[in-house]
Design an enzyme around this catalytic site. Structure first.
Site, PDB file in Angstrom:
ATOM      1  N   GLU A  90       0.778  -1.229   0.000  1.00  0.00           N
ATOM      2  CA  GLU A  90       0.000   0.000   0.000  1.00  0.00           C
ATOM      3  C   GLU A  90       0.822   1.300   0.000  1.00  0.00           C
ATOM      4  OE1 GLU A  90      -2.712  -0.487   3.264  1.00  0.00           O
ATOM      5  OE2 GLU A  90      -3.838  -2.063   2.250  1.00  0.00           O
ATOM      6  N   GLU A 141      -5.783  -7.935  -0.779  1.00  0.00           N
ATOM      7  CA  GLU A 141      -6.503  -7.821   0.492  1.00  0.00           C
ATOM      8  C   GLU A 141      -7.921  -7.381   0.183  1.00  0.00           C
ATOM      9  OE1 GLU A 141      -4.835  -5.326   3.506  1.00  0.00           O
ATOM     10  OE2 GLU A 141      -2.813  -6.131   3.281  1.00  0.00           O
TER      11      GLU A 141
END
Length: 320
Positions: free
Chosen positions: A177, A311
């Site tokens: 991320e 995710e």
């Protein structure tokens, strides 16, 4: 399943219609059904839950639930320092006492192999004790912090040399991320697409058979920001791959090892995403496929890329 040592290494390729395995046992399209096992990226430097249940029982559950892959988040400093793991973190696994972080990870990799479970290594944090960082990059732009990109590179070299020989370790999620990054603007300090190509080639130089996963960025800017640019957020961190359509992706020496891996969650995780607003979108959740298509699916299709959701989730109640 055959013992870990007797299984051949599996080479995976990322093609337009999915992930394919190539090895003496199978050469077909291979569907990944994975789960993230958090913990080793944090201050304990050890996957969570080993204080309460045995590793064997946890892995047996995954096998019985028909998962076939495990994503193991790690931290750069834990990899480089390989700290001792406190005995209280492995209360239910006395055989793990006295082991260092990567020794426990390797034990789990071997145990997973006997159950036919694949392992993805994920570089989740720069520093185990800090999440998230304010800058949201794969390095700290402040030289005084002592966190240059070379530390991340050293950590991946170490992991590849230790785990490439394990047949069931199949993928490297390069960095989790990078929400403060840009995409395709050529800024070497912030352009995640530019740097991911370099880092991906470094990983493949150590372990050519692995898949290399590249996550998306955060809100972005200019021609690939997540609408709308208001107090309502538009993209989850890691979800924004909109720069692919205009700027392309990382230039990697072995293109069929490259997989794009967006992250996305439900309103139980962040209710402020504008597309969860049921006043604006009374058809929710029927509006979500078009959101996902904009954020990552159509950009990936535009360049013939492979996607693997890294995710996702939420509490399975209410709007989730």
């Amino acid at each position: 399943m055959a013992p870990e040592a007797s299984r051949p290494s599996i080479v995976f390729s990322a093609l337009a219609d999915g992930i394919h395995a190539t090895n003496p046992l199978r050469t077909d399209r291979f569907d990944i059904k994975g789960i993230s096992w958090f913990g080793a990226e944090g201050s304990s430097a050890c996957p969570d839950g080993l204080w309460q249940r045995t590793a064997a029982a946890l892995l047996d559950d995954l096998e019985q639930l028909r998962f076939n892959a495990v994503r193991l988040p790690l931290a750069v400093d834990n990899v480089l320092n390989n700290p001792d793991v406190d005995k209280w973190s492995v209360t239910a696994n006395p055989e793990f006492r006295g082991l260092r972080s990567l020794e426990i990870v390797e034990r789990l990799v071997r145990m997973a192999a006997t159950r036919g479970l694949l392992i993805m290594l994920d570089m989740h944090r720069l520093i185990a004790a800090v999440w998230p960082t304010a800058h949201g990059l794969w390095h700290d732009p402040d030289p005084a912090a002592g966190l240059p990109a070379s530390r991340l590179e050293a950590a991946w070299r170490k992991l590849a040399r230790q785990f490439c020989g394990h047949w069931n370790v199949f993928a490297a999620d390069l960095f989790n991320e990078p929400h403060g990054a840009s995409w395709g603007d050529g800024d070497e300090a912030r352009d995640w697409s530019l740097y991911a190509g370099k880092l991906g080639d470094l990983v493949l130089s150590e372990c050519p058979r692995w898949l290399v996963l590249v996550e998306g960025i955060g809100a972005g800017a200019a021609d690939y920001y997540c609408e709308p640019a208001t107090s309502w957020s538009g993209c989850f961190w890691g979800e924004n791959l909109m720069g692919l359509a205009k700027h392309g992706g990382p230039r990697i020496s072995t293109p069929n090892r490259l997989v794009y891996s967006p992250h996305l969650y439900g309103p139980g995780t962040n209710s402020k995403m504008f597309y969860f607003n049921r006043t604006a979108f009374p058809e929710f959740p029927a509006n979500l496929p078009s959101v996902w298509a904009t954020h990552f699916l159509e950009p990936a299709r535009a360049i013939g890329a492979t996607l693997m959701i890294g995710e996702w989730g939420g509490r399975y109640v209410g709007a989730d």
